[in-house]
Design a protein around this motif. Structure first.
Motif, PDB file in Angstrom:
ATOM      1  N   ILE A 176      41.219  39.105  40.700  1.00 56.09           N
ATOM      2  CA  ILE A 176      42.173  40.091  40.187  1.00 56.09           C
ATOM      3  C   ILE A 176      42.003  40.176  38.676  1.00 56.09           C
ATOM      4  N   PRO A 177      41.852  41.376  38.113  1.00 56.47           N
ATOM      5  CA  PRO A 177      41.767  41.490  36.652  1.00 56.47           C
ATOM      6  C   PRO A 177      43.008  40.905  35.989  1.00 56.47           C
ATOM      7  N   PHE A 178      42.810  40.314  34.822  1.00 53.39           N
ATOM      8  CA  PHE A 178      43.930  39.668  34.130  1.00 53.39           C
ATOM      9  C   PHE A 178      45.064  40.652  33.860  1.00 53.39           C
ATOM     10  N   LEU A 179      44.729  41.891  33.519  1.00 59.41           N
ATOM     11  CA  LEU A 179      45.769  42.867  33.211  1.00 59.41           C
ATOM     12  C   LEU A 179      46.653  43.136  34.427  1.00 59.41           C
ATOM     13  N   VAL A 180      46.044  43.170  35.608  1.00 59.94           N
ATOM     14  CA  VAL A 180      46.822  43.361  36.840  1.00 59.94           C
ATOM     15  C   VAL A 180      47.731  42.155  37.071  1.00 59.94           C
ATOM     16  N   LEU A 212      48.895  40.155  34.839  1.00 63.46           N
ATOM     17  CA  LEU A 212      49.932  40.188  33.803  1.00 63.46           C
ATOM     18  C   LEU A 212      51.084  41.101  34.201  1.00 63.46           C
ATOM     19  N   PHE A 213      50.771  42.307  34.678  1.00 68.95           N
ATOM     20  CA  PHE A 213      51.836  43.243  35.040  1.00 68.95           C
ATOM     21  C   PHE A 213      52.540  42.816  36.322  1.00 68.95           C
ATOM     22  N   LEU A 214      51.822  42.192  37.250  1.00 70.54           N
ATOM     23  CA  LEU A 214      52.483  41.677  38.453  1.00 70.54           C
ATOM     24  C   LEU A 214      53.503  40.600  38.079  1.00 70.54           C
ATOM     25  N   VAL A 215      53.115  39.696  37.198  1.00 69.71           N
ATOM     26  CA  VAL A 215      54.034  38.654  36.742  1.00 69.71           C
ATOM     27  C   VAL A 215      55.194  39.275  35.975  1.00 69.71           C
ATOM     28  N   THR A 246      42.981  37.161  25.862  1.00 68.16           N
ATOM     29  CA  THR A 246      44.389  37.174  25.493  1.00 68.16           C
ATOM     30  C   THR A 246      44.787  38.482  24.799  1.00 68.16           C
ATOM     31  N   ALA A 247      43.795  39.230  24.298  1.00 67.12           N
ATOM     32  CA  ALA A 247      44.095  40.515  23.665  1.00 67.12           C
ATOM     33  C   ALA A 247      44.765  41.482  24.643  1.00 67.12           C
ATOM     34  N   LEU A 248      44.485  41.305  25.941  1.00 73.00           N
ATOM     35  CA  LEU A 248      45.077  42.187  26.939  1.00 73.00           C
ATOM     36  C   LEU A 248      46.584  41.993  27.048  1.00 73.00           C
ATOM     37  N   ALA A 249      47.092  40.850  26.586  1.00 79.98           N
ATOM     38  CA  ALA A 249      48.536  40.617  26.637  1.00 79.98           C
ATOM     39  C   ALA A 249      49.293  41.625  25.789  1.00 79.98           C
TER      40      ALA A 249
END
Length: 227
Positions: free
Chosen positions: A70-74, A76-79, A165-168
């Motif tokens: 799962i891409p990190f951005l996905v 992140l938004f799921l969490v 971490t930039a995606l955060a």
């Protein structure tokens, strides 16, 4: 561009960027520390044998395979959305930390597993003959040798992790990339701002990459005894 440089070198602007860089380092440190510990537990469970370990092996394997794909951005938004359902005013920082820990645990688990399985089978069989328990076998035989495989790969992952971490910032988490976008929105030349952000990421990543390369070369050398 000159005006942008003048605005960038103001103490308040530099401190703002440094705060963002500090947050990036904090997210990386927490994520990778938790990832190393959780990754070891996951790898230990996945390399277990016997029917008793089977449910835990399946659960650990499912966790690792899901969060590695799962891409990190996905993630992140799921969490983020899951946290908002439980705690409407959930801290964005801790949301990001949770997502980062989930991802780093999955990736570190594979690194750990490769290290644990790198020890020659003959040594494991010899320890079993000596009636070592599985934990004694891992602690006294496997780990002293496996860390030579684990450390360089873990450092390489941490270097990649710093950039991820930039995606955060996409979820509104304050870190280096978010600080850069905020400064650009204030009217400072975006080329100058993101050039400074690029240099900041390089300043963080390059020493880590060199350290990882040093470990790789140092640990690959055969141990020789002098007379």
């Amino acid at each position: 561009m000159i005006d942008g440089l003048e605005a960038l070198v103001k103490p308040s602007t530099l401190m703002f960027l440094l705060r963002g860089a500090g947050m990036t380092l904090l997210l990386t440190a927490i994520g990778c520390s938790v990832g190393l510990l959780a990754g070891f537990v996951l790898a230990y469970v996945r390399t277990g044998s016997g029917w008793v370990f089977a449910p835990l092996r399946w659960a650990a394997t499912l966790f690792v395979e899901v969060f590695r794909r799962i891409p990190f951005l996905v993630t992140l938004f799921l969490v983020l959305y899951a946290a908002q359902m439980v705690v409407p005013r959930a801290s964005l920082f801790w949301v990001a930390v949770t997502a980062i820990c989930l991802m780093s645990s999955a990736y570190m688990a594979e690194i750990m597993r490769a290290g644990l399985q790198s020890v020659p089978r003959a040594q494991l069989d010899a320890a079993i003959v000596l009636n070592f328990s599985r934990w004694q076998l891992t602690r006294m035989v496997v780990l002293p040798q496996a860390w030579k495989v684990i450390l360089p790969s873990a450092i390489a992952y941490i270097v990649m992790f710093v950039k991820d971490t930039a995606l955060a910032s996409q979820a509104g988490v304050f870190e280096l990339m978010f600080a850069g976008k905020a400064l650009a929105n204030r009217g400072i030349d975006p080329f100058v701002v993101f050039g400074a952000v690029l240099l900041a990421y390089f300043a963080i990543s390059w020493p880590l990459a060199r350290f990882g390369r040093y470990l790789e070369v140092r640990l690959s050398r055969p141990v020789t005894g002098g007379k």
